[in-house]
Scaffold this active site. Structure first.
Site, PDB file in Angstrom:
ATOM      1  N   ARG A 152      24.550   0.867  20.307  1.00 12.85           N
ATOM      2  CA  ARG A 152      25.422   1.911  19.774  1.00 12.85           C
ATOM      3  C   ARG A 152      26.885   1.609  20.096  1.00 12.85           C
ATOM      4  O   ARG A 152      27.788   1.998  19.351  1.00 12.85           O
ATOM      5  CB  ARG A 152      25.011   3.286  20.325  1.00 12.85           C
ATOM      6  CG  ARG A 152      23.699   3.764  19.710  1.00 12.85           C
ATOM      7  CD  ARG A 152      23.318   5.167  20.116  1.00 12.85           C
ATOM      8  NE  ARG A 152      22.058   5.555  19.469  1.00 12.85           N
ATOM      9  CZ  ARG A 152      21.474   6.745  19.588  1.00 12.85           C
ATOM     10  NH1 ARG A 152      22.037   7.685  20.331  1.00 12.85           N
ATOM     11  NH2 ARG A 152      20.343   7.004  18.965  1.00 12.85           N
TER      12      ARG A 152
ATOM     13  N   SER B 122      23.407   9.506  28.136  1.00  8.95           N
ATOM     14  CA  SER B 122      22.834  10.784  28.521  1.00  8.95           C
ATOM     15  C   SER B 122      22.750  10.762  30.041  1.00  8.95           C
ATOM     16  O   SER B 122      22.115   9.877  30.593  1.00  8.95           O
ATOM     17  CB  SER B 122      21.439  10.864  27.906  1.00  8.95           C
ATOM     18  OG  SER B 122      21.050  12.179  27.762  1.00  8.95           O
TER      19      SER B 122
END
Length: 425
Positions: free
Chosen positions: A391, A352
């Site tokens: 992730r 992000s």
RNA sequence: GGAGGCAUACCCAAGUCUGGCUGAAGGGGUCGGUCUUGAAAACCGAAAGGCGGGUCAAACCGCGCGGGGGUUCGAAUCCCUCUGCCUCCUCCA
């Protein structure tokens, strides 16, 4: 935090822009009244203080001349009481006002698409080819179970749900990714490396915007006013809290590895399996401090730096420009980088990247001086994940899985894996 | 954990005992000049400095001496409290 003067002078316009975020703006309504009262009290109390300062000089002079100062002292006693009264009310008003200011989200940049939720986010670009499997692809937790490299069950026993043990070559993979990412950013992208404290105080979380509004999302230490960091953004941005840069110090850019701790309040039932949503996960973070005019250009390069990791690992991804309803509290503009997760047939957020403009800098008081005798200005702060390591492991396991249950190691990572090419039982 | 010390502006630093011409001295740094091929050093000169109110902008006013509270007509200075740093002892990876 927004600039109070700006908010006062552009109230309707700000209100309209914030409305696109779809958040509760009831706090905003109380601003005008409190702001007005505050300024009235300030001028009243300051007038009295000026009077007191004047009288104080006279009393001093009278005493020196051995004259009677008692009448003046008596009068000032009353003025002093009045000042105390006003100051007490002022303090109360200022505390409420501060809380309101700290609870108003950032104004979205004009380039941010207007929308309600994630469905309105706009695709910026896609990269890579989706893998094609001639067998039934498995989830990363099933792959990991067969390879015996992740242990969620024992982590649940030792701690609780949403924790994991990495084991054997799984540990090595996680460790390799951290080094690979740090090396890329430090050596090729010119970042200064950091390893920050993973526990911070209240002032730091207020500086970056997690507090006071999002206390539910962070773990707090009992008996201490300390918190586990939800991201390295917090210690690294606050590294320069209450500091003044000279203009040649900018831009500054740091890359930091840390574990991240999140309570995941409100996400019960979501991503309950696997590495996607853990209470503790590793992340390599990128943090920039820039001059205001440079921050939007920097947002693009910062995002590009994060994308580079996925490109080197040859993992397909897309970049989404977050709409006003999905921006988050602190960002003026945000890109999410989403990596392809085959078993879920979807892209999942892995980074992000946000420009906060002066929103955090104002809270944390991070400023710079353009010229030797110039005014102080707030810097702009930005950050992005580069990347979330857990992730990335999930993405590698799934995208590089083979029919026989083994997983090929991305070429760029092999030097960090002792030259190994494949993970197999 | 025990004992002591310290915290003043961009940096260094005086003032705190003995509250009031400190409207926070002085220096470094910054800027301008002299000198020099250029620089450094030295010397001369200057400005400014944080936050808030106010103003078109100023003027002006208030605050500000680690944070918070108190005493007092008045606090950098006295009292209480919290935090951080340093030294010694103790303990520890």
């Amino acid at each position: 935090m927004l600039d109070m003067k700006f908010l006062r002078n552009n109230f309707q316009e700000v209100k309209e822009k914030l409305a696109h975020r779809g958040e509760d703006l009831s706090e905003l309504e109380r601003f005008g009244e409190l702001d007005e009262r505050r300024r009235t009290l300030i001028s009243e109390t300051e007038m009295l203080k000026a009077k007191r300062n004047e009288a104080s000089k006279q009393i001093s002079a009278l005493k020196k001349e051995k004259k009677d100062a008692e009448p003046a002292i008596k009068e000032m006693r009353e003025v002093g009481a009045k000042i105390k009264e006003f100051d007490a009310e002022l303090k109360e008003i200022e505390e409420s006002l501060k809380l309101i200011m700290l609870s108003i989200p950032n104004i979205p940049h004009e380039s941010v698409p207007i929308g309600e939720d994630e469905d309105d986010n706009v695709l910026a670009r896609k990269w890579g080819n989706l893998p094609v499997f001639d067998f039934d692809e498995k989830s990363h937790w099933d792959i990991a179970a067969e390879l015996d490299i992740l242990d969620f069950e024992r982590a649940a026993k030792v701690t609780g749900s949403r924790f994991v043990f990495y084991k054997g070559i799984g540990t090595r993979l996680e460790r390799a990714l951290i080094s690979f990412m740090m090396d890329l950013h430090a050596d090729e992208h010119g970042y200064t490396e950091m390893m920050p404290p993973q526990i911070v105080n209240r002032g730091s979380l207020t500086g970056t915007g997690q507090l006071p509004k999002f206390a539910k999302d962070v773990f707090k230490l009992e008996e201490w006013d300390y918190f586990l960091i939800p991201t390295a953004e917090v210690p690294v941005t606050n590294f320069h809290r209450d500091e003044i840069f000279s203009v040649e110090d900018l831009p500054k850019k740091y890359t930091a590895y840390s574990a991240n701790f999140r309570s995941e309040a409100g996400s019960a039932g979501r991503d309950t399996r696997g590495l996607i949503r853990q209470h503790q996960f590793n992340k390599v973070e990128l943090v920039h401090f820039t001059k205001p005019e440079d921050s939007y250009g920097t947002l693009e390069t910062l995002t590009g730096d994060a994308e580079k990791v996925l490109q080197r690992l040859n993992l397909p991804y897309r970049v989404m420009s977050m709409c006003t309803g999905d921006l988050g509290f602190t960002a003026a503009k945000k890109y999410d980088i989403e990596v392809w997760i085959p078993s879920q047939e979807t892209y999942r957020e892995i980074s992000s990247c946000s420009n906060f403009e002066d929103f955090q800098a104002r809270r944390a008081s991070i400023r710079f001086r353009r010229e030797a005798d110039g005014k102080l200005e707030f810097v702009h702060t930005l950050n992005g994940s580069g990347l979330a390591v857990g992730r990335t492991v999930a993405a590698i396991l799934e995208n590089y899985q083979q029919k026989d249950g083994s997983v090929v190691i991305p070429e760029a990572l092999r030097p960090y894996m002792g030259g190994k090419h494949v993970i197999k039982t």
